[in-house]
Every structure is written in C-alpha cells, then in structure tokens.
Design an enzyme around this catalytic site. Structure first.
Site, PDB file in Angstrom:
ATOM      1  N   ASP A  42       1.598  -0.039 -14.444  1.00 36.09           N
ATOM      2  CA  ASP A  42       0.998  -1.338 -14.222  1.00 36.09           C
ATOM      3  C   ASP A  42      -0.527  -1.167 -14.225  1.00 36.09           C
ATOM      4  OD1 ASP A  42       0.901  -4.131 -13.353  1.00 36.09           O
ATOM      5  OD2 ASP A  42       0.262  -3.296 -11.432  1.00 36.09           O
ATOM      6  N   ASP A  44      -3.376  -3.646 -12.893  1.00 35.46           N
ATOM      7  CA  ASP A  44      -4.169  -4.059 -11.738  1.00 35.46           C
ATOM      8  C   ASP A  44      -3.493  -3.643 -10.431  1.00 35.46           C
ATOM      9  OD1 ASP A  44      -6.020  -5.402 -13.455  1.00 35.46           O
ATOM     10  OD2 ASP A  44      -4.532  -6.996 -13.672  1.00 35.46           O
TER      11      ASP A  44
END
Length: 557
Positions: A42, A44
């Site tokens: 992922d 952020d």
C-alpha cells in the site's frame, strides 16, 4: 485519513502503470517450495506518510526504514508493486499527471517498483479494484507474472488485509494511529513497522528452503495425530518429505484417518491414538504402548518427522520412536529434548500451520519439488463422487457444524444465512456429519438442500470441489475448500489464531468478532454465553462476501 469503501462489490477496473523506465516482466522463475514471488505494498501510511489526497511531490516523506527494507526484498529476488486506492482522482483533488509526479518522487526516494496499480474510483463507483475488493491484487499479480496466492500484501488498515485475503494472498498489517483496534484483532499477521514486516517475510521465505537437501532415503515415517483438519494442513510438508523418500508411512489418529487417505505422497497409514494428543484421551496402557512401539519398529524407517500443532509436544512420541530404533528424528520442540530429537526445530508464534510444518520438513532437509506449489492438495483418485442430490456444480456449501462446538455456527444464525443466500439466488447445500443431521435439517428448512450425513469425508471433498464458495467455520471443510481452490466465507471463532488456522492460500472473507472474549482460549466448548464471536454476524454480510469472492455471479442458479 481513512477512505473506506461503502460497496464491496465492484465492477470497474484498476489502472496499471509500469514502474518508471521499466517494461512488463515475464513469468517468475522460482525455486521449488518458495512461498512468495512478489510483495505488494500500500502507498499512503505504509510506504510514505499519509498526506490526504496528495498531489504534491514535495510532500512525499518515506516511513522510517522503508528504503533499506525494500532493498532487502529486491536483493532477495522478490518483485515489488504498489497497490493503492486514489479516490482523489475521481474527486478532482489532483490530476493523473500530478499523481505520476508523486509516484516518480516515491521511486526517487525508495527505488524502483515493477508496477503501480491504482484504483482511481470513488466510494460510489462500482469498480472491482477498490480495496478491500480483490481486483487490485489480482491485477498486480498478473503484471508481475505470478498469481495472487504467491503474493504478500503489506498495508496499514483492514481494507488492505481484506483485499489480500479475498484474492488468496497473504496480508500483513502494519498499524498506524488510524488503524482501528478491531482491524488489528482481525488481522492474521501483524508487524510493528515496515522493516519488521520485511524481516518476517524473508524469514518465512527462508524457513521453507532447506540449507542442504539431504540424500533420498528409503523409508520416512511422518506423524500427524489429531483431527482431519490437522492432517490436511500438514499435506504440503508430507509431500516435501515424499519428494526425498522412496516410501512414506504416516502415523495418524482415528480422527485423522479419513483425511490421511486423501493426501498425496502417503504410501501406508498406521492408525493409532496418542493419549498425549487426543482431546478426550483414554488412560495410557503400557501394553498398548509396547505394541505401538513394536509396530513402529517394523516400519524400518530411516527418518521420522513428527508434525505437531503449536500447543502440542512431540517428545512423548519421540521417546517411543527412539525405543523403536529410529536413529534420526526431527520435531518442533520448545522444551529441551535431550537425546530424543536429532533435529530440534523452533517456529515463532503466528506462522500458518502449513508453513510451520513445511519449515520442519526443510529443517530435516526436505522441500517441495519444482512445480509443486506450497498449497493444500488432495489425491484425485481418493475423492468420491458427488451425491446426485447435489445437482450441477456452482452451488454454495453451508457447513454449520464443527467437532468443537466453540467453532460451530449457531444453528439459528446458520438458518438465517441459508435463507439469505437462497433469497439472493444461490442454490445452497447444507452439509454435516451423521451426528449433525438434526442441525442440518433445521438449517436446510430455511433454504437449501439437506445433505447432513449423506457423505463421508471423501464425498464431502467432492461436494466442496464443485462449489462456487463454501461458508464454514474453522473446521475440516474449510481446509477441503483450500485444497480445492474454492473461495471460503470464514465464520471464524477466534479461539485459535486466524493467522495459523485460517483457510490457506485461497480467496477468503473473514466474518465474526475477532476480539470476542473467547479469543486464544483454545476452548472446545464455547466459554461465553450467547456465542458472541459469531452470533453478531449479519446474514447480509455473508451474501456480500459471496458476491465479493464470486463476482461474476457464479453460484447463482
């Protein structure tokens, strides 16, 4: 900032971006038995600090230790991709050009990635890629030349782990201040930070690869007592041993015998209860133990590999094996084994049971051959025919029972699930053992076909193999589904850790209260009135989970 989705059943595709300056890569060439080909990350909150809807490269700040951790993955030969929800594109908060500039800055600071997979949609869009839907993970796997089951996804909130599980990948949760406690409780694999997650990914990868592959032996005795599910999850490790032996003899208990007959790689089965393993043991009879010792001696094994669960001891049997004249014994033992064990292996808490067993096989010098994936598998010739009452393939199997009542789905809830699935257009088969016919009849009366007591384990395996999805608790049929590659809606009571006992490498949606008071008690009977870990499941959640796992409408008849 959280951007949780509202509609988990989505239809529109992700956008795929090649890594800066790189073209797509071909299929992965892998060593025999390797667990992972690729790591998905992922963006952020996992790779960089979470700046809401960031379109400014100057605001990119890597999380501590990210560059060194990623370089370790690259050095290990693992392919890397970023999988990220970016609803700011749909909302107009930044342009695609600005997003690309942010990604270029990320690569400038953290090194190159093999692909970027972006969901550009908003919560109200019907796409198939917004996490926790699995589309982004499947797209990343395709770009990297592998399959989702050979990927591990690292993220900071529950939707990341949910996307991984729904695709059949491994999921690692690295919590941040925005991670909810219930998401941490539900995750099967939690790491303190990104470097720690990478440490464990690489440790698990190494653990199933023997430092040296031993010479092929004549006869190997493998041991896995306990229930059918325990035997099934040991299957990959038994196949690894079989690859290095001319003959494999499996010692199992009465409750695991039917599962043992389904395993590839087993040439002979010895069935015998082990009182220090069985949950309802009979008193130890010295004459019976002497008889078992003599029978084990007659095997003439060159090596014995004793597989156990994390809470069991291999040492009582190791003593009998020594008395039987077996000179090389491998086992997992936290307790000091003295001279009872030649290869003493240790495994950290939380490792999935199939990998735990594979790591013991590797410690003994055995690994799966090239082409044999580290997944559960059954012998095709041992699986029985489906009952005629099952009808055509594509149904949903609902299995409410379990040998341990603490892990069973409450009958009233199972009936409501059957009714909800039927109302959604699914054909439901309700399965159970001969002693569960009263329960299956009550559940099927709400919607579905009652097949309680209609099959043995081999017949149940055939039913499961032709299902679109299986709705089941933490019990043997969940592992049958994993062996058949059939998606699982897991009504998982947290009496044992999900990370160890959840369906292995198969698309899964986990439902239930992971933080219920029964958590980690290993209780066979529900210790809390009202069965709160599962009683709060909404049947609509089950219907949505089936839609997520079977998005094309398979299973609807």
């Amino acid at each position: 900032m959280r951007q949780d989705q509202e509609d988990p059943y989505q239809r529109r595709p992700a956008r795929v971006y090649a890594g800066v300056g790189r073209a797509g890569r071909g299929p992965v060439e892998r060593a025999g038995g390797a667990l992972y080909d690729a790591v998905l990350l992922d963006r952020d909150g996992t790779l960089i600090e979470d700046v809401p809807y960031n379109g400014d490269p100057e605001k990119v700040r890597p999380v501590p230790g990210a560059r060194a951790a990623l370089d370790r993955l690259r050095a290990a030969g693992l392919r890397l991709a970023v999988v990220t929800n970016q609803s700011g594109l749909a909302r107009g908060y930044f342009s695609e050009e600005q997003m690309r500039a942010v990604h270029a800055r990320v690569e400038e600071l953290l090194g190159g990635f093999d692909a970027w997979l972006v969901c550009p949609h908003d919560d109200c869009d019907r796409c198939d890629c917004r996490k926790p839907a699995p589309g982004l993970v499947h797209a990343a796997a395709r770009e990297l030349g592998t399959s989702a089951s050979r990927c591990v996804l690292v993220g900071d909130i529950g939707r990341d782990v949910g996307a991984a599980l729904a695709a059949g990948a491994a999921g690692v949760l690295v919590p941040t201040p925005v991670t909810r406690p219930e998401e941490i409780a539900a995750a099967g694999w939690v790491a303190a930070d990104l470097p720690s997650a990478v440490d464990e990914i690489l440790r698990r990868q190494r653990a199933v690869q023997p430092a040296e592959v031993g010479e092929r032996v004549g006869t190997a005795l493998v041991v896995r007592s306990d229930s059918a599910g325990d035997v099934l999850v040991t299957g990959p490790a038994i196949r690894a041993v079989a690859a290095g032996a001319q003959r494999v003899v499996l010692l199992c208990g009465p409750r695991g015998r039917a599962a043992a007959e389904l395993l590839p790689g087993v040439d002979e089965i010895i069935e015998h209860p082990l009182p220090w393993i069985d949950p309802a043991p009979t008193p130890i009879d010295p004459d019976v133990m002497r008889g078992l010792t003599a029978r084990l001696a007659a095997v003439g094994a060159d090596v014995a590999v004793v597989f156990t669960s994390f809470h069991q001891s291999a040492l009582p049997l190791a003593l009998l094996l020594r008395m039987a004249g077996i000179t090389r014994i491998a086992a997992i033992s936290d307790d000091y084994p003295g001279s009872l064990v030649d290869i003493r292996h240790r495994v950290p808490v939380g490792v999935p049971e199939p990998e735990r067993a594979l790591s013991l096989a590797a410690a003994a010098g055995y690994r799966l051959p090239v082409g044999d994936e580290p997944v559960l598998r059954l012998r095709g010739d041992a699986v029985a025919l489906r009952p005629a009452a099952a009808g055509d393939p594509g149904y949903v199997v609902l299995h409410p029972g379990s040998a341990a009542s603490s892990r069973a789905c409450p009958t009233e809830l199972a009936a409501r699930i059957a009714a909800a699935l039927t109302a959604a257009g699914h054909r439901v088969l309700v399965t159970g053992g001969p002693d569960e016919r009263t329960v299956t009849a009550r559940v099927a009366a709400a919607g579905g076909t009652d097949l309680g007591g209609a099959t043995d384990l081999a017949g149940l395996a055939a039913l499961v193999a032709d299902a679109a999805a299986v709705v089941v608790g933490n019990t043997g049929p969940a592992h049958l589904a994993a062996a058949a590659g059939v998606p699982v809606v897991s009504l998982f009571a947290p009496t044992v850790p999900f990370g160890q006992w959840g369906p292995y490498r198969v698309p899964t949606v986990r439902l239930g209260d992971a933080s219920a008071p029964c958590r980690d008690t290993r209780a066979a009977s529900c210790p809390v009135p009202g069965h709160p870990c599962l009683s709060g499941v909404d049947p609509a959640e089950v219907v949505e989970a089936v839609r997520t796992l079977v998005p094309s409408g398979g299973g609807n008849r």
